[in-house]
Enzyme design. Structure first.
Site, PDB file in Angstrom:
ATOM      1  N   TYR A 231     111.722 -26.813 -19.309  1.00 27.12           N
ATOM      2  CA  TYR A 231     111.950 -26.816 -17.870  1.00 27.12           C
ATOM      3  C   TYR A 231     113.163 -25.982 -17.513  1.00 27.12           C
ATOM      4  O   TYR A 231     113.942 -25.589 -18.388  1.00 27.12           O
ATOM      5  CB  TYR A 231     112.113 -28.255 -17.352  1.00 27.12           C
ATOM      6  CG  TYR A 231     113.431 -28.909 -17.691  1.00 27.12           C
ATOM      7  CD1 TYR A 231     113.728 -29.323 -18.981  1.00 27.12           C
ATOM      8  CD2 TYR A 231     114.406 -29.112 -16.701  1.00 27.12           C
ATOM      9  CE1 TYR A 231     114.945 -29.926 -19.276  1.00 27.12           C
ATOM     10  CE2 TYR A 231     115.621 -29.722 -16.993  1.00 27.12           C
ATOM     11  CZ  TYR A 231     115.889 -30.124 -18.278  1.00 27.12           C
ATOM     12  OH  TYR A 231     117.085 -30.712 -18.576  1.00 27.12           O
TER      13      TYR A 231
ATOM     14  N   ARG B 258     115.994 -17.646 -19.728  1.00 29.51           N
ATOM     15  CA  ARG B 258     116.152 -18.769 -20.672  1.00 29.51           C
ATOM     16  C   ARG B 258     114.815 -19.493 -20.860  1.00 29.51           C
ATOM     17  O   ARG B 258     114.503 -19.934 -21.968  1.00 29.51           O
ATOM     18  CB  ARG B 258     117.239 -19.728 -20.190  1.00 29.51           C
ATOM     19  CG  ARG B 258     117.544 -20.835 -21.203  1.00 29.51           C
ATOM     20  CD  ARG B 258     118.724 -21.688 -20.807  1.00 29.51           C
ATOM     21  NE  ARG B 258     118.483 -22.404 -19.575  1.00 29.51           N
ATOM     22  CZ  ARG B 258     119.408 -23.102 -18.911  1.00 29.51           C
ATOM     23  NH1 ARG B 258     120.650 -23.160 -19.366  1.00 29.51           N
ATOM     24  NH2 ARG B 258     119.093 -23.729 -17.799  1.00 29.51           N
TER      25      ARG B 258
ATOM     26  N   ARG C 251      94.589 -35.615 -27.986  1.00 27.32           N
ATOM     27  CA  ARG C 251      95.835 -35.918 -28.665  1.00 27.32           C
ATOM     28  C   ARG C 251      95.754 -35.577 -30.157  1.00 27.32           C
ATOM     29  O   ARG C 251      94.892 -36.089 -30.860  1.00 27.32           O
ATOM     30  CB  ARG C 251      96.190 -37.398 -28.476  1.00 27.32           C
ATOM     31  CG  ARG C 251      97.577 -37.740 -28.998  1.00 27.32           C
ATOM     32  CD  ARG C 251      97.976 -39.163 -28.643  1.00 27.32           C
ATOM     33  NE  ARG C 251      99.326 -39.439 -29.129  1.00 27.32           N
ATOM     34  CZ  ARG C 251      99.599 -39.780 -30.389  1.00 27.32           C
ATOM     35  NH1 ARG C 251      98.633 -39.917 -31.266  1.00 27.32           N
ATOM     36  NH2 ARG C 251     100.857 -39.977 -30.764  1.00 27.32           N
TER      37      ARG C 251
ATOM     38  N   LYS D 127     115.452 -25.794 -23.962  1.00 30.70           N
ATOM     39  CA  LYS D 127     115.551 -26.724 -22.827  1.00 30.70           C
ATOM     40  C   LYS D 127     114.246 -27.516 -22.689  1.00 30.70           C
ATOM     41  O   LYS D 127     113.410 -27.218 -21.835  1.00 30.70           O
ATOM     42  CB  LYS D 127     115.879 -25.928 -21.556  1.00 30.70           C
ATOM     43  CG  LYS D 127     116.395 -26.792 -20.424  1.00 30.70           C
ATOM     44  CD  LYS D 127     117.039 -25.932 -19.365  1.00 30.70           C
ATOM     45  CE  LYS D 127     117.331 -26.682 -18.094  1.00 30.70           C
ATOM     46  NZ  LYS D 127     118.197 -27.846 -18.258  1.00 30.70           N
TER      47      LYS D 127
ATOM     48  N   GLU E 165     128.325 -31.798 -25.494  1.00 29.65           N
ATOM     49  CA  GLU E 165     128.262 -31.460 -24.062  1.00 29.65           C
ATOM     50  C   GLU E 165     128.051 -32.736 -23.271  1.00 29.65           C
ATOM     51  O   GLU E 165     127.987 -33.828 -23.840  1.00 29.65           O
ATOM     52  CB  GLU E 165     127.147 -30.439 -23.803  1.00 29.65           C
ATOM     53  CG  GLU E 165     125.788 -30.886 -24.289  1.00 29.65           C
ATOM     54  CD  GLU E 165     124.723 -29.792 -24.309  1.00 29.65           C
ATOM     55  OE1 GLU E 165     124.795 -28.856 -23.491  1.00 29.65           O
ATOM     56  OE2 GLU E 165     123.798 -29.898 -25.138  1.00 29.65           O
TER      57      GLU E 165
HETATM   58  N1  PMP Z   1     123.648 -28.836 -21.152  1.00 26.92           N
HETATM   59  C1  PMP Z   1     122.615 -29.650 -20.920  1.00 26.92           C
HETATM   60  C2  PMP Z   1     122.217 -30.625 -21.963  1.00 26.92           C
HETATM   61  C3  PMP Z   1     121.907 -29.595 -19.698  1.00 26.92           C
HETATM   62  O1  PMP Z   1     120.865 -30.402 -19.471  1.00 26.92           O
HETATM   63  C4  PMP Z   1     122.345 -28.673 -18.715  1.00 26.92           C
HETATM   64  C5  PMP Z   1     121.675 -28.620 -17.375  1.00 26.92           C
HETATM   65  N2  PMP Z   1     120.436 -28.063 -17.430  1.00 26.92           N
HETATM   66  C6  PMP Z   1     123.426 -27.833 -19.007  1.00 26.92           C
HETATM   67  C7  PMP Z   1     124.055 -27.942 -20.229  1.00 26.92           C
HETATM   68  C8  PMP Z   1     123.925 -26.811 -18.009  1.00 26.92           C
HETATM   69  O2  PMP Z   1     123.030 -25.738 -17.937  1.00 26.92           O
HETATM   70  P1  PMP Z   1     122.897 -24.868 -16.596  1.00 26.92           P
HETATM   71  O3  PMP Z   1     124.255 -24.370 -16.271  1.00 26.92           O
HETATM   72  O4  PMP Z   1     121.969 -23.782 -16.972  1.00 26.92           O
HETATM   73  O5  PMP Z   1     122.348 -25.807 -15.556  1.00 26.92           O
END
Ligand code: PMP
Length: 285
Positions: A33, A52, A100, A147, A179
């Site tokens: 996403y 991305r 599945r 992502k 993070e």
């Molecule tokens: N790290 C994680 C785990 C996230 O989910 C996000 C938000 N999508 C970010 C960092 C920040 O990414 P962005 O600046 O592209 O929103």
């Protein structure tokens, strides 16, 4: 008035915005996403989000559902249909619908869904007061650079933070902060260096991170891309997070320790201002 959703080429009301129970996004979290922010009716850094997305799809050998130009056209139409001036545009691609089976389907057709959420992103009480953060173990998988919609671990961490009466969690692995639950984490050290974890499979390469580090360097700050501990964050002059929807958000408390005078710090405030100003000057990028 009900919102219009985008589902595989169609613009439909919420009641008709449905995917199959056999969608692999639903059964296996086999989906990726992006969230782009809308400001003054324009998408911020959208081409970088789509780049991305392409990378995430490539890493998972998932077919691209549409060209970038076709996606952008659909995004702009969705913003128009929903009269979104400020808020978010969510986009999700899954490997599609198949019986599945852990192995991939033979001829998968990726699904693409999008929707908007109106939200005030510039005016933010949290930007005024600053965020309070707790530390939590990082329980996510090993490819956080992709992502994916596997968001249960960060969702649990976020809820635990909320239950603890604070705003978010910084996830910690082998003693170092990776993070935030949905954002990148930064500290400003005693010698005024902006420090954030280096890119790798441990964190997502934030689109906002890239933009903000560029602005920080242009403004004369030294940037150090290296892991830091919770203790180092607690000893920092200030701290902040970045994400597409939060922009730059100051952090005033880390795991029970107040930073500085407990108010948003000057570096976070300056970077937030520059980020918003620059976003406002650009057109549907
Ligand atoms: N790290 C994680 C785990 C996230 O989910 C996000 C938000 N999508 C970010 C960092 C920040 O990414 P962005 O600046 O592209 O929103």
């Amino acid at each position: 008035m009900s919102r219009t959703f985008y589902v595989n080429g169609e613009f439909v009301p919420e009641a008709d915005a449905k995917v199959s129970v056999l969608d692999r996004g639903f059964l296996f979290a086999d989906a990726v996403y992006e969230v782009s922010t809308v400001l003054d009716g324009k998408l911020i850094d959208n081409r970088a989000h789509l780049a991305r997305l392409s990378r995430s799809l490539g890493e998972l050998a998932m077919a691209t559902p549409a060209s970038d130009d076709d996606i952008v056209a659909a995004q702009l139409k969705l913003l128009e249909l929903n009269h979104v001036d400020e808020g978010l545009l969510y986009l999700q691609v899954s490997r599609g619908v198949a019986d599945r089976d852990f192995g991939f389907p033979k001829n998968p057709v990726s699904s693409l869904v999008m929707f908007t959420q109106k939200k005030s992103v510039v005016e933010s009480p949290m930007a005024e007061r600053g965020m309070r953060i707790v530390a939590m173990p990082d329980q996510r998988w090993g490819r956080r650079d992709i992502k994916t919609v596997q968001l249960l671990a960060p969702s649990l961490a976020k809820q635990a933070a909320v239950d603890a009466g604070v705003d978010d969690a910084w996830m910690v692995e082998e003693g170092y902060v990776t993070e935030g639950t949905s954002n990148n984490a930064y500290i400003v050290t005693e010698d005024n260096v902006i420090q954030t974890r280096n890119l790798g499979t441990e964190i997502l390469s934030g689109i906002t991170r890239t933009a903000v580090l560029k602005f920080a360097k242009a403004a004369g700050y030294t940037v150090r891309e290296a892991p830091f501990t919770i203790a180092e964050a607690q000893a920092a002059k200030e701290a902040f997070i970045t994400s597409a929807s939060a922009f730059v958000m100051p952090v005033v408390e880390v795991d029970g320790t107040t930073l500085g005078n407990g108010k948003p710090g000057p570096v976070a405030k300056e970077l937030r201002r520059v980020y918003i100003e620059t976003a406002r000057e650009r057109q549907n990028l």
